[in-house]
Design a protein around this motif. Sequence first.
Motif, PDB file in Angstrom:
ATOM      1  N   PHE A  57     -18.247 -21.248  37.541  1.00  0.00           N
ATOM      2  CA  PHE A  57     -16.792 -20.645  37.914  1.00  0.00           C
ATOM      3  C   PHE A  57     -17.051 -19.418  38.553  1.00  0.00           C
ATOM      4  O   PHE A  57     -17.945 -18.705  38.559  1.00  0.00           O
ATOM      5  CB  PHE A  57     -16.248 -20.459  36.668  1.00  0.00           C
ATOM      6  N   THR A  58     -16.014 -19.113  39.353  1.00  0.00           N
ATOM      7  CA  THR A  58     -15.596 -17.863  40.091  1.00  0.00           C
ATOM      8  C   THR A  58     -15.160 -16.715  39.268  1.00  0.00           C
ATOM      9  O   THR A  58     -14.149 -16.799  38.346  1.00  0.00           O
ATOM     10  CB  THR A  58     -14.854 -18.088  41.340  1.00  0.00           C
ATOM     11  N   GLN A  59     -15.760 -15.650  39.357  1.00  0.00           N
ATOM     12  CA  GLN A  59     -15.430 -14.356  38.451  1.00  0.00           C
ATOM     13  C   GLN A  59     -14.735 -13.351  39.607  1.00  0.00           C
ATOM     14  O   GLN A  59     -15.283 -13.256  40.632  1.00  0.00           O
ATOM     15  CB  GLN A  59     -16.854 -13.486  38.040  1.00  0.00           C
ATOM     16  N   ALA A  60     -13.532 -12.974  39.330  1.00  0.00           N
ATOM     17  CA  ALA A  60     -12.857 -12.398  40.434  1.00  0.00           C
ATOM     18  C   ALA A  60     -11.812 -11.189  39.657  1.00  0.00           C
ATOM     19  O   ALA A  60     -11.270 -11.692  38.423  1.00  0.00           O
ATOM     20  CB  ALA A  60     -11.960 -13.187  41.219  1.00  0.00           C
ATOM     21  N   SER A  61     -11.897 -10.221  40.212  1.00  0.00           N
ATOM     22  CA  SER A  61     -10.610  -9.107  39.604  1.00  0.00           C
ATOM     23  C   SER A  61      -9.780  -8.573  40.784  1.00  0.00           C
ATOM     24  O   SER A  61     -10.457  -8.382  42.140  1.00  0.00           O
ATOM     25  CB  SER A  61     -11.077  -8.084  38.791  1.00  0.00           C
ATOM     26  N   TYR A  62      -8.644  -8.468  40.979  1.00  0.00           N
ATOM     27  CA  TYR A  62      -7.888  -7.770  41.912  1.00  0.00           C
ATOM     28  C   TYR A  62      -6.911  -6.653  41.652  1.00  0.00           C
ATOM     29  O   TYR A  62      -6.781  -6.478  40.540  1.00  0.00           O
ATOM     30  CB  TYR A  62      -6.836  -9.036  42.622  1.00  0.00           C
ATOM     31  N   THR A  63      -6.411  -5.940  42.618  1.00  0.00           N
ATOM     32  CA  THR A  63      -5.623  -4.741  42.376  1.00  0.00           C
ATOM     33  C   THR A  63      -4.261  -5.373  43.219  1.00  0.00           C
ATOM     34  O   THR A  63      -4.556  -5.868  44.430  1.00  0.00           O
ATOM     35  CB  THR A  63      -6.003  -3.485  42.842  1.00  0.00           C
ATOM     36  N   VAL A  64      -3.233  -5.561  42.647  1.00  0.00           N
ATOM     37  CA  VAL A  64      -1.964  -6.049  43.453  1.00  0.00           C
ATOM     38  C   VAL A  64      -0.874  -4.589  43.332  1.00  0.00           C
ATOM     39  O   VAL A  64      -0.756  -3.877  42.396  1.00  0.00           O
ATOM     40  CB  VAL A  64      -1.555  -6.932  42.358  1.00  0.00           C
ATOM     41  N   LEU A  65      -0.330  -4.401  44.489  1.00  0.00           N
ATOM     42  CA  LEU A  65       0.607  -3.620  44.515  1.00  0.00           C
ATOM     43  C   LEU A  65       1.923  -4.446  45.050  1.00  0.00           C
ATOM     44  O   LEU A  65       2.168  -5.138  45.744  1.00  0.00           O
ATOM     45  CB  LEU A  65       0.563  -2.804  45.603  1.00  0.00           C
ATOM     46  N   ILE A  66       3.009  -3.900  44.193  1.00  0.00           N
ATOM     47  CA  ILE A  66       4.449  -4.482  44.346  1.00  0.00           C
ATOM     48  C   ILE A  66       5.380  -3.353  44.492  1.00  0.00           C
ATOM     49  O   ILE A  66       5.156  -2.101  43.973  1.00  0.00           O
ATOM     50  CB  ILE A  66       4.805  -5.605  43.347  1.00  0.00           C
ATOM     51  N   GLU A  67       6.459  -3.393  45.098  1.00  0.00           N
ATOM     52  CA  GLU A  67       7.614  -2.462  45.060  1.00  0.00           C
ATOM     53  C   GLU A  67       7.883  -2.342  43.536  1.00  0.00           C
ATOM     54  O   GLU A  67       7.939  -3.300  42.920  1.00  0.00           O
ATOM     55  CB  GLU A  67       8.894  -2.879  45.931  1.00  0.00           C
ATOM     56  N   GLU A  68       8.421  -0.922  43.503  1.00  0.00           N
ATOM     57  CA  GLU A  68       8.610  -0.493  42.035  1.00  0.00           C
ATOM     58  C   GLU A  68       9.885  -1.356  41.497  1.00  0.00           C
ATOM     59  O   GLU A  68      10.946  -1.464  42.216  1.00  0.00           O
ATOM     60  CB  GLU A  68       8.787   0.888  41.869  1.00  0.00           C
ATOM     61  N   GLN A  69       9.743  -1.874  40.261  1.00  0.00           N
ATOM     62  CA  GLN A  69      10.883  -2.862  39.748  1.00  0.00           C
ATOM     63  C   GLN A  69      10.477  -3.017  38.156  1.00  0.00           C
ATOM     64  O   GLN A  69       9.463  -3.003  37.970  1.00  0.00           O
ATOM     65  CB  GLN A  69      11.029  -4.086  40.282  1.00  0.00           C
ATOM     66  N   PRO A  70      11.582  -3.331  37.412  1.00  0.00           N
ATOM     67  CA  PRO A  70      11.137  -3.676  36.148  1.00  0.00           C
ATOM     68  C   PRO A  70      10.023  -4.841  36.148  1.00  0.00           C
ATOM     69  O   PRO A  70      10.293  -5.707  36.680  1.00  0.00           O
ATOM     70  CB  PRO A  70      12.566  -4.257  35.475  1.00  0.00           C
ATOM     71  N   PHE A  71       8.967  -4.609  35.340  1.00  0.00           N
ATOM     72  CA  PHE A  71       7.990  -5.963  35.359  1.00  0.00           C
ATOM     73  C   PHE A  71       7.539  -5.729  33.875  1.00  0.00           C
ATOM     74  O   PHE A  71       6.866  -4.948  33.369  1.00  0.00           O
ATOM     75  CB  PHE A  71       6.921  -5.195  36.168  1.00  0.00           C
ATOM     76  N   GLU A  72       7.689  -7.203  33.045  1.00  0.00           N
ATOM     77  CA  GLU A  72       7.174  -7.103  31.826  1.00  0.00           C
ATOM     78  C   GLU A  72       6.300  -8.410  31.687  1.00  0.00           C
ATOM     79  O   GLU A  72       6.122  -8.678  30.549  1.00  0.00           O
ATOM     80  CB  GLU A  72       8.401  -7.148  31.045  1.00  0.00           C
ATOM     81  N   ALA A  73       5.418  -9.027  32.565  1.00  0.00           N
ATOM     82  CA  ALA A  73       4.968 -10.338  32.674  1.00  0.00           C
ATOM     83  C   ALA A  73       3.590  -9.959  31.919  1.00  0.00           C
ATOM     84  O   ALA A  73       2.914  -8.637  31.961  1.00  0.00           O
ATOM     85  CB  ALA A  73       4.732 -10.585  33.966  1.00  0.00           C
ATOM     86  N   GLU A  74       3.052 -10.834  31.366  1.00  0.00           N
ATOM     87  CA  GLU A  74       1.701 -10.916  30.834  1.00  0.00           C
ATOM     88  C   GLU A  74       0.671 -11.663  31.562  1.00  0.00           C
ATOM     89  O   GLU A  74      -0.400 -11.640  31.540  1.00  0.00           O
ATOM     90  CB  GLU A  74       1.663 -11.608  29.324  1.00  0.00           C
ATOM     91  N   GLN A  75       1.160 -12.551  32.243  1.00  0.00           N
ATOM     92  CA  GLN A  75       0.332 -13.534  33.470  1.00  0.00           C
ATOM     93  C   GLN A  75       1.191 -13.712  34.687  1.00  0.00           C
ATOM     94  O   GLN A  75       2.207 -13.738  34.630  1.00  0.00           O
ATOM     95  CB  GLN A  75      -0.072 -15.050  32.766  1.00  0.00           C
ATOM     96  N   ILE A  76       0.090 -13.773  35.569  1.00  0.00           N
ATOM     97  CA  ILE A  76       0.807 -13.974  36.980  1.00  0.00           C
ATOM     98  C   ILE A  76      -0.021 -14.999  37.675  1.00  0.00           C
ATOM     99  O   ILE A  76      -1.255 -15.147  37.439  1.00  0.00           O
ATOM    100  CB  ILE A  76       0.836 -12.798  38.019  1.00  0.00           C
ATOM    101  N   ARG A  77       0.578 -15.478  38.726  1.00  0.00           N
ATOM    102  CA  ARG A  77      -0.185 -16.430  39.863  1.00  0.00           C
ATOM    103  C   ARG A  77      -0.122 -15.829  41.065  1.00  0.00           C
ATOM    104  O   ARG A  77       1.012 -15.487  41.608  1.00  0.00           O
ATOM    105  CB  ARG A  77       0.677 -17.940  39.968  1.00  0.00           C
ATOM    106  N   LEU A  78      -1.220 -15.567  41.735  1.00  0.00           N
ATOM    107  CA  LEU A  78      -1.510 -15.008  43.158  1.00  0.00           C
ATOM    108  C   LEU A  78      -1.551 -15.955  44.126  1.00  0.00           C
ATOM    109  O   LEU A  78      -2.514 -16.927  44.027  1.00  0.00           O
ATOM    110  CB  LEU A  78      -2.576 -14.072  42.846  1.00  0.00           C
ATOM    111  N   LYS A  79      -0.960 -15.836  45.194  1.00  0.00           N
ATOM    112  CA  LYS A  79      -0.770 -16.733  46.414  1.00  0.00           C
ATOM    113  C   LYS A  79      -0.946 -15.855  47.557  1.00  0.00           C
ATOM    114  O   LYS A  79      -0.660 -14.711  47.625  1.00  0.00           O
ATOM    115  CB  LYS A  79       0.482 -17.568  46.393  1.00  0.00           C
ATOM    116  N   ASP A  80      -1.743 -16.564  48.713  1.00  0.00           N
ATOM    117  CA  ASP A  80      -2.003 -15.837  49.749  1.00  0.00           C
ATOM    118  C   ASP A  80      -0.660 -16.099  50.697  1.00  0.00           C
ATOM    119  O   ASP A  80       0.248 -16.865  50.181  1.00  0.00           O
ATOM    120  CB  ASP A  80      -3.321 -16.146  50.509  1.00  0.00           C
ATOM    121  N   MET A  81      -0.524 -15.496  51.956  1.00  0.00           N
ATOM    122  CA  MET A  81       0.448 -15.785  52.637  1.00  0.00           C
ATOM    123  C   MET A  81       0.654 -17.134  53.299  1.00  0.00           C
ATOM    124  O   MET A  81       1.803 -17.596  53.484  1.00  0.00           O
ATOM    125  CB  MET A  81       0.511 -14.986  54.153  1.00  0.00           C
TER     126      MET A  81
END
Length: 107
Positions: A57-81
């Motif tokens: 399997f692939t091991q990966a970690s990322y840094t993600v930046l979003i505009e400031e907003q209320p954010f309470e998630a525990e899991q996310i799905r990351l997609k490219d453009m």
Amino acid sequence: MIIQNGTIETKVKTAGGVNLDTGHPRKPTAASWGDPIPCQFTPNSHNNLGVSTGQHFTQASYTVLIEEQPFEAEQIRLKDMGGKTIGEFSILSTEPLEAVCELKILI
């Protein structure tokens, strides 16, 4: 202001309610993905060297930046453009970057 190169979607769990006979909570009945949030992501590490019970399997970690907003998630799905799913990740930490009105998410 971020320079968008992808989107994230937060995992939304629907509550299972309460068992009326016992009064105990039920497990969440469904999970869905929220609306896409524009983001800028950069890989911290990415390799194909992971092995578990003979499966690679692939091991990966990322840094993600979003505009400031209320954010309470525990899991996310990351997609490219292009809409290709990079992966589904648990959130390790979030940090508000007040000077630039952004939120830094480590996954």
